[in-house]
Scaffold this active site. Structure first.
Site, mmCIF file in Angstrom:
data_model
loop_
_atom_site.group_PDB
_atom_site.id
_atom_site.type_symbol
_atom_site.label_atom_id
_atom_site.label_comp_id
_atom_site.label_asym_id
_atom_site.label_seq_id
_atom_site.Cartn_x
_atom_site.Cartn_y
_atom_site.Cartn_z
ATOM 1 N N GLU A 157 0.841 -1.196 0.000
ATOM 2 C CA GLU A 157 0.000 0.000 0.000
ATOM 3 C C GLU A 157 0.875 1.244 0.000
ATOM 4 O O GLU A 157 1.748 1.395 0.853
ATOM 5 C CB GLU A 157 -0.922 0.003 1.220
ATOM 6 N N GLY A 184 -7.008 1.226 4.326
ATOM 7 C CA GLY A 184 -8.345 1.829 4.400
ATOM 8 C C GLY A 184 -8.734 2.472 3.093
ATOM 9 O O GLY A 184 -9.910 2.579 2.765
ATOM 10 N N LYS A 210 -19.554 11.241 4.525
ATOM 11 C CA LYS A 210 -20.742 11.039 5.353
ATOM 12 C C LYS A 210 -20.644 11.836 6.641
ATOM 13 O O LYS A 210 -21.673 12.250 7.212
ATOM 14 C CB LYS A 210 -20.948 9.552 5.651
ATOM 15 N N GLY A 242 -22.008 17.050 -12.735
ATOM 16 C CA GLY A 242 -22.268 15.636 -12.511
ATOM 17 C C GLY A 242 -23.348 15.445 -11.473
ATOM 18 O O GLY A 242 -23.224 15.919 -10.342
ATOM 19 N N VAL A 285 -24.526 14.650 -6.107
ATOM 20 C CA VAL A 285 -25.698 15.029 -5.317
ATOM 21 C C VAL A 285 -25.362 15.082 -3.828
ATOM 22 O O VAL A 285 -25.965 15.869 -3.073
ATOM 23 C CB VAL A 285 -26.908 14.093 -5.576
ATOM 24 N N ALA A 334 -17.585 16.256 -10.693
ATOM 25 C CA ALA A 334 -18.008 15.006 -10.059
ATOM 26 C C ALA A 334 -18.612 14.092 -11.115
ATOM 27 O O ALA A 334 -19.810 13.792 -11.098
ATOM 28 C CB ALA A 334 -19.021 15.292 -8.949
ATOM 29 N N GLY A 386 -17.698 10.975 -11.816
ATOM 30 C CA GLY A 386 -17.420 9.561 -11.593
ATOM 31 C C GLY A 386 -15.956 9.273 -11.333
ATOM 32 O O GLY A 386 -15.115 10.171 -11.279
ATOM 33 N N HIS A 424 -43.699 0.021 15.675
ATOM 34 C CA HIS A 424 -44.386 1.304 15.476
ATOM 35 C C HIS A 424 -43.997 2.274 16.585
ATOM 36 O O HIS A 424 -43.967 1.892 17.756
ATOM 37 C CB HIS A 424 -45.896 1.086 15.511
#
Length: 458
Positions: free
Chosen positions: A34, A39, A51, A174, A180, A259, A261, A435
């Site tokens: 690596e 990671g 995120k 994109g 998005v 953006a 891809g 619920h």
């Protein structure tokens, strides 16, 4: 240190380290090569940091709307440095945990840029390592558009993760998942955002219903969406950057995010010289076991054509390790891998789109359950819905589930079980959903498809 491990892995991202850990569990000696950090993109420049930014954006939206639930709060400041510190702390904690797992599994990590040397060998500087088996897991890179060079105010997703301030105006080139998600973050933090997508709709790989739901929600949030138009040029100016579209419209902004891809990292690894077959887009050609054109050499993750998802690479890494160990793991079809765009609202899906299902099965049945009828969704203040697709008009299993709404990504596990196990609507309709939860929306949708709708009008 051994230059001849049982399993040699080039790349320590999601697919690479999953293969390493599973192979170690199965009694193999393992070495990962690596050049950066174990990671990979997902942990350090992709899934996790984006995120974290999206969660910070969600908090900003919550504070901004606090008065609607009777809470006095003012969004007086967006502390970008603080957001980055929070984001980086999440990444650092996960990275430390991953390093501990590397040691626990007794996996050797060789630091450096590896290059394929033919057979099952990889060179790193002046060292050559040869495995009994070799796994290629070199991941992907952020693509750009022809004639548009990254730098200054022209960003890729890697640059956007480190932007020191919230731009006033942003153009996102994109409308796929990356586009998005960043558009959603910047809009929540107060930027004026425009998305430009050459294809006819946002998240074009998703069901058309999902695209329409997301576009409607984005426009309601004040995000400008321009689809079916391409970018002609991007020119940086002293005060900003000008994006000219093919229809002649010029968009002024502080920054532009490209953006469009990600491409497979296969170009400079010596693969063609080592007679590893690539397709016309640079992805490695593999057979049903993920073995390449060279015996004993496997490929996993973003370098294999298909959905570029960290959890797909992770699953492929496990599968290859088990294959190397003499097991016969069952492959998972790409369309049965769950997909989530973590924008606001979220878009989550698994299985076939309606168009793909009609092409495969002819007649299909479709049900859409509106989240307006779901108590928890009303508490959260989210719109959207759940769309089910079954093979056949009156019979057949559920072959596609598509969801749009706040937090619907958390429902994708049940959706995957439904589609993956070929469940029928009545199978899920008979399950009891707590619920009030959003999971009830899945239950209600299946009740409707089974012919016994309880909270559906008409």
């Amino acid at each position: 240190m051994s230059d001849r491990p049982d399993v040699l892995i080039l790349g320590g991202g999601s697919g690479g380290y999953a293969a390493a850990f599973r192979a170690a569990q199965l009694g193999k000696s393992v070495t990962i090569i690596e050049e950066d950090k174990v990671g990979g993109t997902c942990l350090h420049r992709g899934c996790i940091p984006t995120k974290a930014l999206l969660h910070a954006a969600e908090v900003a939206d919550t504070v901004r709307g606090a008065a609607q639930v009777g809470i006095g709060a003012d969004l007086s400041k967006i502390d970008v440095a603080g957001i980055h510190a929070y984001k980086d702390s999440v990444v650092d904690r996960l990275y430390r945990g991953l390093q501990g797992l590397v040691k626990a599994h007794k996996v050797e990590v060789v630091r450096g840029a590896g290059r394929y040397a033919g057979g099952r060998s990889v060179t790193v500087d002046d060292r050559t390592l040869t495995g009994r088996s070799l796994v290629l897991a070199t991941g992907s890179y952020a693509r750009t558009l022809p004639g548009i060079e990254r730098g200054g105010r022209i960003l890729t997703s890697d640059d956007a993760l480190q932007l020191p301030s919230v731009p006033g105006r942003v153009v996102v080139l994109g409308g796929g998942v990356i586009g998005v998600e960043f558009a959603s973050v910047w809009a929540s933090l107060g930027a004026d955002v425009t998305i430009v997508e050459a294809l006819p709709r946002l998240v074009a790989g998703e069901d058309e219903w999902s695209s329409k739901q997301l576009t409607k929600a984005f426009k309601k949030r004040g995000i400008t969406v321009k689809t079916g138009v391409s970018c002609r040029s991007v020119v940086e100016t002293p005060d900003g950057v000008t994006t000219t579209l093919d229809d002649g419209e010029a968009l002024e902004a502080d920054v532009v995010l490209v953006a469009v891809g990600r491409g497979p990292r296969t170009g400079d690894l010596g693969l063609l010289e080592g007679e590893i077959d690539l397709d016309e887009k640079g992805f490695i050609a593999v057979d049903a076991t993920l073995q390449t054109s060279q015996p004993g050499v496997y490929a996993v993750g973003d370098i294999v054509a298909g959905p570029q998802l960290a959890h797909r690479g992770f699953a492929q890494g496990i599968r290859v390790a088990e294959t190397i160990a003499g097991q016969d793991p069952i492959p998972v079809a790409d369309h049965q891998i769950p997909r989530v765009a973590y924008c606001n609202p979220e878009v989550a899906s698994v299985g076939l789109t309606e168009a793909a299902a009609r092409e495969q099965f002819g007649d299909v049945a479709v049900v859409v359950y509106d989240l307006a009828g779901n108590g928890k969704s009303q508490i959260l203040g989210t719109g959207g819905g759940v769309k089910l697709i079954r093979a056949g008009k009156d019979s057949g299993p559920v072959v596609g589930i598509h969801m749009v709404g706040e937090r619907v990504g958390e429902l994708i596990g049940e959706a995957q079980l439904t589609v993956g196990w070929g469940a029928y609507p009545q199978d899920v309709a008979g399950m009891i959903h707590a619920h009030p939860t959003q999971s009830e929306a899945l239950g209600e949708a299946h009740l409707a498809m089974a012919g016994i709708p309880l909270h559906a009008h008409g």
